[in-house]
Design a protein around this motif. Sequence first.
Motif, PDB file in Angstrom:
ATOM      1  N   SER A   1       0.895  -1.571  -0.242  1.00 39.57           N
ATOM      2  CA  SER A   1      -0.032  -0.028   0.188  1.00 39.57           C
ATOM      3  C   SER A   1       1.010   1.072   0.309  1.00 39.57           C
ATOM      4  O   SER A   1      -0.147   2.244   0.425  1.00 39.57           O
ATOM      5  CB  SER A   1      -1.113  -0.461   0.897  1.00 39.57           C
ATOM      6  OG  SER A   1      -1.850  -0.866   0.888  1.00 39.57           O
TER       7      SER A   1
ATOM      8  N   LYS B   1       3.077   1.309  -4.784  1.00 43.02           N
ATOM      9  CA  LYS B   1       4.007   0.683  -5.932  1.00 43.02           C
ATOM     10  C   LYS B   1       3.426   0.780  -7.117  1.00 43.02           C
ATOM     11  O   LYS B   1       3.801   0.755  -8.256  1.00 43.02           O
ATOM     12  CB  LYS B   1       4.011  -0.868  -5.446  1.00 43.02           C
ATOM     13  CG  LYS B   1       5.607  -0.586  -5.096  1.00 43.02           C
ATOM     14  CD  LYS B   1       6.928  -1.248  -4.334  1.00 43.02           C
ATOM     15  CE  LYS B   1       5.677  -3.106  -4.405  1.00 43.02           C
ATOM     16  NZ  LYS B   1       5.383  -4.481  -5.088  1.00 43.02           N
ATOM     17  N   SER B   2       2.237   0.226  -6.596  1.00 41.66           N
ATOM     18  CA  SER B   2       1.271  -0.474  -8.110  1.00 41.66           C
ATOM     19  C   SER B   2       0.974   1.160  -8.510  1.00 41.66           C
ATOM     20  O   SER B   2       1.098   1.195  -9.843  1.00 41.66           O
ATOM     21  CB  SER B   2       0.021  -0.600  -8.330  1.00 41.66           C
ATOM     22  OG  SER B   2       0.494  -2.062  -7.110  1.00 41.66           O
ATOM     23  N   SER B   3       0.592   1.908  -8.540  1.00 41.75           N
ATOM     24  CA  SER B   3       0.271   3.546  -8.710  1.00 41.75           C
ATOM     25  C   SER B   3       1.624   4.052  -9.282  1.00 41.75           C
ATOM     26  O   SER B   3       1.418   4.464 -10.712  1.00 41.75           O
ATOM     27  CB  SER B   3      -0.513   4.724  -7.989  1.00 41.75           C
ATOM     28  OG  SER B   3      -0.998   3.284  -6.749  1.00 41.75           O
TER      29      SER B   3
END
Length: 717
Positions: A36, A39-41
Amino acid sequence: LMLLTRKLIEIRSILLSIGEEAGLTLPSIVVVGSQSSGKSSVLEAIVGREFLPKGDNMVTRRPIELTLIHTPATPSNPRPTTFAEFPSLGPGHITDFGLVQNTLVDLNLSVPAEQCVSDSPIQLRIHSPHVPDLSLVDLPGYVQVASMDQPEELKDKIAALCDKYIRSPNIILAVCSADVDLANSPALRAAKKVDPLGMRTIGVVTKMDLVEPAQGAAILSNNRYPLALGYVGVVCRAAKQHSRSLLKRSNGASDEGSLVGPIRAQEEAFFGGNGEAFSREGLQVGTDTLKKRLMHVLEESMASSLHSISNAVALELEEATYQFKVQYNDRTISAESYVAETLDLLKARIGALGKSFAKKDVRRLLKSSLDEQVLDLLASQYWIDQRAPELGTLANDRSVSPEELDVYWHRKLDALSSSLTKSGVGRAATQLVVDAIRARLATLAREEPLLYHPDAADRIAATADAILRERFTLTSDQVENSVKPFKYEVEVEGREWEHGRLEAVGLLERELGMCDSALAKIRDAVGGRKLRGAMEYVAEIEEKERRRKERRREARAAGQEDWDELEEDLADPTRPAFNPALLAKAREAMFLSSRSSILRLRVLALKSRRCKAGPEQKAFCPEAFLNVVADKLSSTAVQFINIELLVEFFYQFPRDLDNRLSHDLDRAEVLRFARENPVIAQHLALQDRKEKLELVADKLDSLVKLQRDKAQQQNPR
Ligand code: GDP
């Protein structure tokens, strides 16, 4: 320089496919961060697409090796499409990024839950005019607090996996959230361990919109954890007012970098709106800045790796070339040719096998099986007959003609002959040949080359079984039909009789030999005298037993039901005691010696002038007659077995094999098959390695030249 990164990224994937040896790796950007942290964003912002699995459950279980390939617009292709491909799943351009997301979920879930995470990376390539040439590795997010569904073990495994990837020469992209104290960032902590001076770590501070601009600016310029490559602040996901549904709707519809629009606008608005806080000298903000920074850092790092990697590859290539020469004399092979050769070899073996099932061989097989059956019948019906010696004597006494012989012997012979002809010859003979074929195929499966290919061997056996099964009933019915006449009458000619008689003599002499040697074995084991003693003792008991039974029978006949058994003491104190094992041996020896004497009589009878005289004497010489019957049965059976089973089988089998073994194989199966053979696997591996190294060496060579030329242009002497 752009070209360099691109070329080296290409080379990097080839090197990855060779193996993970030290020295043969080119740098990549490794993305680490706690769960959360955003990272993915960040990754999606760089790519401009939503493509990573989301959800509360941890779905990232494997590293994702993400290669971004910039495809510029050209006159011939003014609007290049954005697409993804998974090299491990074969060629295929995926333009639907929802599908990419789902595929990633599937590939992650292929790691069993109890294993938590796996080292084996997922390869993903994205081609787009909106991405720079970059090579990134997305790793599972650090777990900060272990919980029920995220146990301690998972936490450690993820940390270990990250440790493996953040080694030099990789660049570490440490993702931290602005609303969490940097001191608590596991990504920064791990990076510090392997890169204490912060020479190859870039900090990315996400969620800048969640803190006051001044505080955000302070984080970016922080010198508590100074990094040579600095920190970049980003806003990758619009705050509350932008729901996910908005992002979803914009995703995938157009070919423009679809995430870019709303989020980038949001980010620009944020940093632009707070210009006074972020315009300070040296502060780096925004996804675009991050992208440029990454490109630059990767380029520099790649460029500085160029020489060392060229040297390492040259060395490896030299070694591989040498080994290839020494071990294989530079002979190249292919999986396809191995499969073809194996199949040819197999077919040649099957051809040879077919030849070994010539009629004469099959006939011999059937005959010897029937011979055993005849011997069993003789042993159980003739040789134990109390009157058998009498028949032997008659063979030499020519005063009794066959017509005068007791009808008992004629009936006996008829009974034996019909139990042989009616024993289900069709089925038995077919089964015998089928078993023989299967046994030979099983032997084939245990030899080279099938030895290495158990799956193929199974398939071959199944192919053979299918044909045999199909032919079985028909063959056995045909054979049974063909031997039908023998069930009523067997006509024997003089020549056949003589042949049968000689065969019978041979069989009986063999039997006699086995009998005598078994007897000798017992005698050797027990000792001659001891055995004789025990045999006499057994004979005595048996005689007494016989007499006792007789007396009892007489007493019964005389109406003396209550005849008192006279207890006779069998034990003789002057005799040594016999143990039960010895007595068992003695009984066996007695059986063998009586069998031996009857066999001797029978051999004499078969050699007598009466038996030689011809088939009309058959009642005196049952062994000879039954041998002729067995011979007729087997030579008749073999005709039909040949036509119905063997010819069909050896015609059909290689054709079916062709279909099932070679035509159906795709490239991957061909490779798998070839690699099952360890010798071929090694050869292919070295050959493949050498070829890839050659390719890489070539590419590196031209890059080194290019760089040198450029340097010369810039600093002409
Ligand atoms: P990961 O687990 O590290 O991959 O994190 P995600 O990218 O899934 O982000 C975690 C949460 O933070 C999500 O709900 C995102 O919407 C949110 N998020 C990510 N980046 C930002 C940002 O820049 N600002 C805000 N406000 N939220 C963000």
